[in-house]
Structure formats: C-alpha cells, structure tokens
Write a protein that holds these residues in place. Structure first.
Motif, short mmCIF file in Angstrom:
data_model
loop_
_atom_site.label_atom_id
_atom_site.label_comp_id
_atom_site.label_asym_id
_atom_site.label_seq_id
_atom_site.Cartn_x
_atom_site.Cartn_y
_atom_site.Cartn_z
N GLU A 186 28.08 33.67 68.29
CA GLU A 186 29.16 32.81 67.80
C GLU A 186 28.79 31.35 67.96
OE1 GLU A 186 33.94 31.94 68.44
OE2 GLU A 186 32.78 32.91 70.01
N HIS A 187 28.23 31.00 69.12
CA HIS A 187 27.84 29.62 69.37
C HIS A 187 26.77 29.15 68.38
CE1 HIS A 187 27.09 26.01 71.88
NE2 HIS A 187 25.85 26.17 71.48
N TYR A 189 26.33 30.17 65.33
CA TYR A 189 26.94 29.92 64.02
C TYR A 189 27.78 28.64 64.04
CZ TYR A 189 25.28 33.79 61.30
OH TYR A 189 24.46 34.61 60.59
N GLU A 190 28.44 28.35 65.14
CA GLU A 190 29.16 27.10 65.26
C GLU A 190 28.21 25.91 65.15
OE1 GLU A 190 31.27 27.33 68.93
OE2 GLU A 190 33.02 28.32 68.05
N SER A 191 27.03 26.04 65.76
CA SER A 191 26.05 24.95 65.71
C SER A 191 25.53 24.73 64.30
CB SER A 191 24.89 25.25 66.66
OG SER A 191 24.06 26.27 66.16
N TYR A 194 29.63 26.41 61.02
CA TYR A 194 30.65 27.41 60.67
C TYR A 194 31.86 27.29 61.60
CZ TYR A 194 27.33 30.01 57.72
OH TYR A 194 26.44 30.39 56.75
N GLU A 195 33.04 27.62 61.07
CA GLU A 195 34.21 27.85 61.90
C GLU A 195 34.21 29.34 62.24
OE1 GLU A 195 37.77 26.52 60.08
OE2 GLU A 195 37.13 24.43 59.94
N THR A 196 34.37 29.66 63.51
CA THR A 196 34.22 31.06 63.91
C THR A 196 35.46 31.61 64.58
OG1 THR A 196 33.28 30.48 66.07
CG2 THR A 196 31.74 30.73 64.23
N ALA A 211 32.75 34.31 60.59
CA ALA A 211 32.32 32.92 60.44
C ALA A 211 32.63 32.43 59.03
CB ALA A 211 30.83 32.79 60.73
N LYS A 285 30.75 30.26 76.19
CA LYS A 285 32.17 29.99 76.35
C LYS A 285 32.81 31.01 77.30
CE LYS A 285 32.62 28.25 71.68
NZ LYS A 285 33.28 28.46 70.39
#
Length: 288
Positions: A186-187, A189-191, A194-196, A211, A285
C-alpha cells in the motif's frame, strides 16, 4: 559508443583525472555534466560502499551544478530579435516562445538551467525524496540538454547504490507479517501517487488494497491481492480465487499457473527491486 564521443576532450584518461578536472573547474572538459563512460560509472558504483558520503556528494554536486551553454545564449538572442521585430509573424512566434523559463532566467542574469544541488540536503536521511525531486525536474523540463538528462540518471543510480540498496532485502521481506506485507505494498502505491484503501479480511472480497489514480483518460482503479510466501509454489486455487482485473503480488519466483488473462502478476524479481529502492524510507503504518 558513448554519446557525443567525438566531442570528448583529451585532457583525461581515467575517472580520477576526469573528476579532478570537473571538481577544480580550471579548464574545459567534456563531458562535465555526466560521467564519460558507463564502465567508469559501473566501477564507481561497485566500490561505492568504500567511498565516504562527502566524497559521493562531491561527485553529485558536480553533476547537478547550474549550466549555461553557448546554444542557450544564441537561442535567447534569437528570441529577443523576434520579440523586438516589427514583423507580425516574428512577434507572434516570440509570444509562443515566451513561456520558456530559460529566457526569464537569462534576462535576470541567472544560468539558463538551474542546478539541483539542493537535493543533497536530503542525503543521507531521505534518499527517496531526492530521487523523486530529480525525476520531477526531468519531467518538468522537456527541453533539458541530453548531457544533463544522462547525468541526472547517473545521479539516481549513485543515490540508489549508496543510500538505498540493501543486502538481503528479500530475506528482510520474508520476516514481515502478512499484514505488514500488505501495508508495504500500500505504501509503495501511495508513493507512486495513488490514493489507497487497505481492506480488512472480513470485507475485502479477495482484495487487500484498492488503489485509485486520476489519469488523462479517466480514473484508474487497481485491485491488489498480496501473497507473502516462504515457499516457491503457489496453488492454482489461489490464482483462480482472484478473478477480478488487478494485481496479484507474490513473493515467489515463479508459478506454472500464470495463464489467467484478466490479472497481472508481480513476482519476486520485481518485488525485490521495489523493496531495495524503498525499504530504507519505508515507515509501515500502524493500523487499528
């Protein structure tokens, strides 16, 4: 063959000689914005663990310095002639060219191309953001000189090798808990912008992460299933259970059942590369 080899100056024969010339800036040397030969870059990276952070930064500082080429000056002078012309076609052309920030910098007595040495302040503590800044600069400057583009790519390779690449990164990955593996993906894809949404096991419907990102042609949705295996096999039932279009991210090397057409699979090789690049800056997280 190296780019623009015919223009190389003959005042160096080794990397150390070239670096000394570029560092001192006492005489003309070409190329100065990039390491001249890929072999020299490979050898530098191979021995990079033996080089101090200060030494590495000295090289990066040279490769990221501000520059003004003779072409930039002549191009700016052409722009001024068009701008001051009494011919309507010329002035219209100048208006279309006026958005170029190089002209404004030169008009203010600055270099045509700003330096990027400020990214060194992000090292060694935040190398990933340093790389993102360099990549964004290249993206924002479509007319960047080729030497600068090549030099920035070399800087990214050097930063990866000295400040990010880890030994045994895959073994570190296998020590994660399955839920931590999901947070890692998830992290990542955020980097990438993307909004996840991280889903729970009770309501994910086979998807661990959703995502979303806005593209020029619409909104892209990616449904991600994460599988952390310490073995080298995956059951076909696992693949069949993930029927939606999306990504099945697995820690295994290979799978003989990857014949599904609707899903994309990311295996160990790609995942290991991701982890090497991002693990030092990853902050998993805490989910409640």
């Amino acid at each position: 063959m190296p780019y623009n080899l015919k223009y190389y100056t003959d005042n160096y024969t080794t990397f150390d000689e070239w670096f000394e010339l570029v560092l001192n800036n006492d005489e003309v040397v070409y190329p100065s914005l990039r390491i001249p030969y890929s072999k020299w870059l490979e050898e530098y990276i191979k021995e990079i663990e033996n080089r101090s952070i200060d030494e590495v930064k000295k090289l990066l500082r040279c490769l990221l310095c501000p520059i003004t080429r003779g072409f930039d000056i002549s191009d700016y002078e052409t722009y001024l002639l068009l701008k001051e012309s009494k011919i309507a076609e010329h002035t219209e052309m100048a208006k279309k060219m006026s958005h170029n920030e190089r002209y404004h910098r030169l008009a203010n007595g600055q270099d045509a191309w700003e330096g990027m040495t400020w990214v060194l302040e992000l090292l060694p503590s935040n190398p990933y953001n340093a790389i993102k800044a360099l990549e964004s600069y290249v993206y924002a400057q479509p007319n960047l000189p080729d030497d600068r583009i090549i030099g920035i790519d070399q800087c990214i390779q050097i930063i990866l090798a000295r400040f990010i690449t880890l030994d045994n990164s895959f073994e570190i990955l296998l020590n994660l808990k399955p839920i931590e593996f999901e947070w890692l993906i998830e992290h990542l894809y955020e980097s990438m912008g993307y909004e996840t949404i991280w889903t729970t096991s009770t309501r994910d419907g086979g998807k661990d992460i959703i995502a979303t990102i806005q593209r020029t042609d619409g909104i892209e949705h990616v449904y991600i299933e994460c599988k952390l295996y310490k073995t080298t096999s995956m059951k076909i039932e696992t693949i069949r259970a993930f029927r939606d279009t999306g990504l099945l991210i697995s820690s295994i090397d290979r799978c003989s059942h990857f014949k599904q057409r609707r899903s994309t699979f990311i295996l160990r090789g790609v995942l290991d590369s991701w982890l090497s690049e991002y693990l030092l800056v990853l902050q998993l997280k805490t989910k409640s």
